[in-house]
Design an enzyme around this catalytic site. Structure first.
Site, short mmCIF file in Angstrom:
data_model
loop_
_atom_site.label_atom_id
_atom_site.label_comp_id
_atom_site.label_asym_id
_atom_site.label_seq_id
_atom_site.Cartn_x
_atom_site.Cartn_y
_atom_site.Cartn_z
N LYS A 228 0.84 -1.21 0.00
CA LYS A 228 0.00 0.00 0.00
C LYS A 228 0.87 1.25 0.00
O LYS A 228 0.65 2.20 -0.76
CB LYS A 228 -0.91 0.02 1.23
CG LYS A 228 -1.56 1.38 1.50
CD LYS A 228 -2.38 1.39 2.76
CE LYS A 228 -1.64 1.53 4.03
NZ LYS A 228 -1.23 2.90 4.39
N ASP B 54 4.95 0.48 12.11
CA ASP B 54 3.74 -0.17 11.57
C ASP B 54 3.63 -1.63 11.97
O ASP B 54 2.64 -2.28 11.65
CB ASP B 54 3.71 -0.04 10.04
CG ASP B 54 3.49 1.40 9.60
OD1 ASP B 54 3.67 1.68 8.41
OD2 ASP B 54 3.16 2.23 10.46
N ILE C 145 8.13 7.02 16.97
CA ILE C 145 7.72 7.74 15.74
C ILE C 145 6.45 8.55 15.94
O ILE C 145 6.40 9.73 15.61
CB ILE C 145 7.51 6.74 14.58
CG1 ILE C 145 8.74 5.83 14.39
CG2 ILE C 145 7.18 7.49 13.27
CD1 ILE C 145 9.98 6.54 13.86
N ARG D 35 -4.77 10.84 4.47
CA ARG D 35 -3.76 11.89 4.51
C ARG D 35 -2.75 11.74 3.39
O ARG D 35 -2.13 12.71 2.95
CB ARG D 35 -2.98 11.93 5.82
CG ARG D 35 -3.28 10.96 6.87
CD ARG D 35 -2.28 10.90 7.95
NE ARG D 35 -1.30 11.95 7.92
CZ ARG D 35 -1.49 13.17 8.45
NH1 ARG D 35 -2.62 13.45 9.01
NH2 ARG D 35 -0.55 14.07 8.41
N PRO E 98 1.88 16.55 11.43
CA PRO E 98 1.96 17.76 10.59
C PRO E 98 2.70 17.46 9.29
O PRO E 98 3.35 16.42 9.17
CB PRO E 98 2.78 18.72 11.46
CG PRO E 98 3.61 17.84 12.34
CD PRO E 98 2.78 16.61 12.59
N ILE E 99 2.61 18.34 8.29
CA ILE E 99 3.40 18.20 7.05
C ILE E 99 4.32 19.41 6.87
O ILE E 99 4.70 19.77 5.75
CB ILE E 99 2.49 18.00 5.81
CG1 ILE E 99 1.53 19.17 5.63
CG2 ILE E 99 1.75 16.67 5.87
CD1 ILE E 99 0.88 19.18 4.24
N ASP E 100 4.67 20.04 8.00
CA ASP E 100 5.51 21.25 7.93
C ASP E 100 6.83 20.99 7.22
O ASP E 100 7.32 21.85 6.47
CB ASP E 100 5.78 21.77 9.37
CG ASP E 100 6.41 20.69 10.25
OD1 ASP E 100 7.34 21.00 11.00
OD2 ASP E 100 5.98 19.51 10.15
N LEU E 101 7.40 19.80 7.38
CA LEU E 101 8.70 19.52 6.74
C LEU E 101 8.55 19.41 5.22
O LEU E 101 9.46 19.79 4.47
CB LEU E 101 9.29 18.24 7.33
CG LEU E 101 9.52 18.24 8.85
CD1 LEU E 101 10.03 16.89 9.33
CD2 LEU E 101 10.47 19.37 9.26
C1 EPZ Z 1 4.41 6.91 6.48
O1 EPZ Z 1 3.61 7.96 7.05
C2 EPZ Z 1 3.47 5.70 6.35
N1 EPZ Z 1 2.35 6.06 5.50
C3 EPZ Z 1 2.97 5.31 7.73
O2 EPZ Z 1 2.20 4.10 7.60
C4 EPZ Z 1 4.15 4.99 8.62
O3 EPZ Z 1 3.69 4.74 9.92
C5 EPZ Z 1 5.11 6.21 8.66
O4 EPZ Z 1 5.51 6.57 7.33
C6 EPZ Z 1 6.38 5.91 9.45
O5 EPZ Z 1 7.01 4.78 8.97
C7 EPZ Z 1 2.53 6.03 4.15
O6 EPZ Z 1 3.58 5.74 3.61
C8 EPZ Z 1 1.34 6.39 3.31
P1 EPZ Z 1 6.42 10.31 8.53
P2 EPZ Z 1 4.17 9.47 7.04
O7 EPZ Z 1 6.29 11.58 7.77
O8 EPZ Z 1 5.03 9.69 5.87
C9 EPZ Z 1 6.66 13.68 11.93
C10 EPZ Z 1 0.36 2.68 7.87
O9 EPZ Z 1 -0.03 2.10 8.90
N2 EPZ Z 1 6.55 14.66 10.83
O10 EPZ Z 1 7.59 9.45 8.24
O11 EPZ Z 1 3.00 10.35 7.25
C11 EPZ Z 1 5.40 12.83 12.08
O12 EPZ Z 1 4.41 13.48 12.82
C12 EPZ Z 1 0.81 4.15 7.96
O13 EPZ Z 1 0.42 2.14 6.75
C13 EPZ Z 1 6.60 16.01 11.13
O14 EPZ Z 1 6.72 16.41 12.29
O15 EPZ Z 1 5.07 9.46 8.36
C14 EPZ Z 1 5.93 11.57 12.74
O16 EPZ Z 1 6.03 11.78 14.11
C15 EPZ Z 1 0.50 4.76 9.28
N3 EPZ Z 1 6.50 16.90 10.10
C16 EPZ Z 1 7.32 11.43 12.11
O17 EPZ Z 1 7.67 12.72 11.61
C17 EPZ Z 1 6.37 16.50 8.78
O18 EPZ Z 1 6.29 17.35 7.88
C18 EPZ Z 1 7.40 10.42 10.97
O19 EPZ Z 1 6.33 10.65 10.10
C19 EPZ Z 1 6.35 15.12 8.50
C20 EPZ Z 1 6.45 14.21 9.55
#
Ligand code: EPZ
Length: 427
Positions: free
Chosen positions: A18, A305, A327, A89, A119-122
């Site tokens: 996925k 996950d 995470i 999202r 958030p998606i600030d990064l």
């Molecule tokens: C991806 O989410 C996966 N989703 C998630 O899988 C997975 O849990 C996650 O990566 C971590 O491995 C998809 O690929 C669609 P991150 P993502 O950005 O990209 C913080 C599932 O069960 N952050 O790596 O959204 C964030 O809040 C799902 O299949 C910021 O602060 O996760 C988190 O604490 C759930 N600012 C950490 O970083 C940002 O701009 C990692 O998040 C981006 C992230």
């Protein structure tokens, strides 16, 4: 409805990933030529992603259930609406490709979700580093590239982000000049996306490492690509074999993508044999399961996950284990439901302490998110009597035909009314 206590035996086929199919489908927006994706899992999130592409003006043909032929020749709008983004999202993955190809994008800012604020600030900060202007207007992120084209730059993520890395990679492939991403996410899904983009004519090096280099090109072409197997689905079924004391042959998987999970489960006492490059034979060892501590971290370490599924397994292991989630700040929602089944779990900050081995008894429980629902299914498979799991729409988002797959290896499981479409598929 699950009646537990039966060891699972037989063969399970793993579906496409996925979390790779989602960005790969978004990447089709980068070209006016046809992109064909094979092994796309038939799960709700991919149905939503397909709808997003069609709402933007793309055509998506499915000559087979898991093959998508996408043409984004006639994109009519650059907007991903709130109605869609609030259900998934990952819709934010349209931002990078739209900005790169059309110089503009409007995507509803995703709210928080059960596992964290997320958030998606990064992502947005990185787009600004590539020269875009980014603003928030009535809940929408509005991004524009000056003169319609982004410019290559150095992007250093202060935190590893999977979709952030994917979004910036897709934005940078059509930017003017070179982009280097530092502290990039290294998940196999990142490599799979880069593989597709390079087939489309992109120039990406280093995907899967902490530093990714992208030389921007004028335009991209069509391609044909097969999505990698789902490593989290693989891990979930390994735990299903172990927690029921069964024996499963897991086919069409890619063991090296979940090496940290396999290593930890072997440490716990699960026998995992690689029959060949894409098949695992899993069974529980005579001595039973031993409790072992785990901490979730970005790839290649133990994935968040798989945390919920691992917690279910630890309720059946001898001794105490600590599970530390680094995470997401709110990813223990499943624990209180496991406690309803009789598990002994306590908390200290971002760590859960599981006291095993406990006898689980069937009860009504409810799922709060995708992986939490998987952990409840696993616990119910080894609990005595019946467990009724509510809100299973969560599991349909990321597990293809889980009822049919589990039934095929002897599980007593049935879907009670909620999702007729999915249940029609499964019966
Ligand atoms: C991806 O989410 C996966 N989703 C998630 O899988 C997975 O849990 C996650 O990566 C971590 O491995 C998809 O690929 C669609 P991150 P993502 O950005 O990209 C913080 C599932 O069960 N952050 O790596 O959204 C964030 O809040 C799902 O299949 C910021 O602060 O996760 C988190 O604490 C759930 N600012 C950490 O970083 C940002 O701009 C990692 O998040 C981006 C992230």
């Amino acid at each position: 409805m699950i009646r537990g206590g039966r060891p699972l035996k037989g063969k399970i086929e793993i579906s496409g990933a996925k979390n790779s199919a989602l960005p790969c489908l978004a990447a089709t927006l980068l070209t006016s030529e046809t992109v064909t994706l094979h092994n796309v899992p038939y799960v709700k999130d991919l149905i939503t992603q397909r709808r997003l592409l069609e709402d933007l003006g793309a055509t998506v043909l499915t000559p087979e259930l898991r093959t998508h032929k996408v043409s984004a020749k006639n994109i009519e709008t650059f907007e991903a609406p709130y109605e869609l983004v609030k259900t998934m999202r990952a819709s934010v993955l349209a931002l990078g490709p739209l900005l790169a190809r059309f110089g503009q994008a409007k995507v509803s800012l995703p709210g928080g979700c059960a596992i964290g604020t997320r958030p998606i600030d990064l992502h947005l900060k990185a787009f600004e580093q590539l020269g875009a202007s980014v603003s928030l207007e009535s809940g929408d992120v509005v991004a524009r590239a000056p003169n319609g084209r982004l410019k290559g730059a150095d992007v250093s993520f202060e935190k590893v982000t999977v979709t952030g890395t994917e979004n910036v990679m897709m934005a940078a492939v059509l930017a003017k000049g070179k982009t280097t991403i530092y502290n990039a996410a290294r998940e196999p899904e990142i490599e799979d996306l880069a593989d597709l983009l390079n087939k489309m004519g992109a120039r990406i090096k280093g995907a899967g490492t902490e530093t990714i280099e992208i030389k921007g090109v004028e335009s991209l072409g069509g391609a044909e690509h097969t999505i990698i197997p789902d490593r989290i689905e693989t891990g979930t079924f390994i735990v299903a074999a172990a927690i029921t004391g069964g024996e499963l042959e897991i086919k069409s998987c890619q063991p090296e993508h979940l090496a940290a999970v396999i290593e930890k489960l072997r440490e716990v006492g699960v026998e995992i044999e690689e029959l060949n490059q894409s098949t695992l034979l899993v069974k529980c060892c005579e001595k039973g399961l031993q409790a072992k501590n785990v901490t979730t971290e970005p790839h290649p370490k133990f994935p968040t996950d798989m945390q919920a599924q691992y917690m279910s397994l630890m309720t059946q292991a001898e001794g105490d284990s600590t599970i530390t989630e680094t995470i997401f700040e709110n990813r223990f929602m499943h624990a209180s439901e496991l406690i309803r089944l009789g598990a002994n779990i306590s908390f200290s900050g971002t760590t859960a302490i599981v006291r095993g081995k406990t006898r689980l008894m069937g009860a009504p429980v409810q799922a709060s998110d995708l992986r939490a629902s998987a952990s409840l299914v696993l616990a119910a498979l080894c609990a005595e009597d019946e467990t009724l799991i509510d809100r299973v729409y969560h599991i349909d988002r990321g597990y293809e035909m889980i009822v049919k797959k589990l039934r095929s290896v002897g599980a007593e499981i049935e879907r009670i009314t909620d999702n007729l479409a999915m249940s029609a598929e499964e019966n």
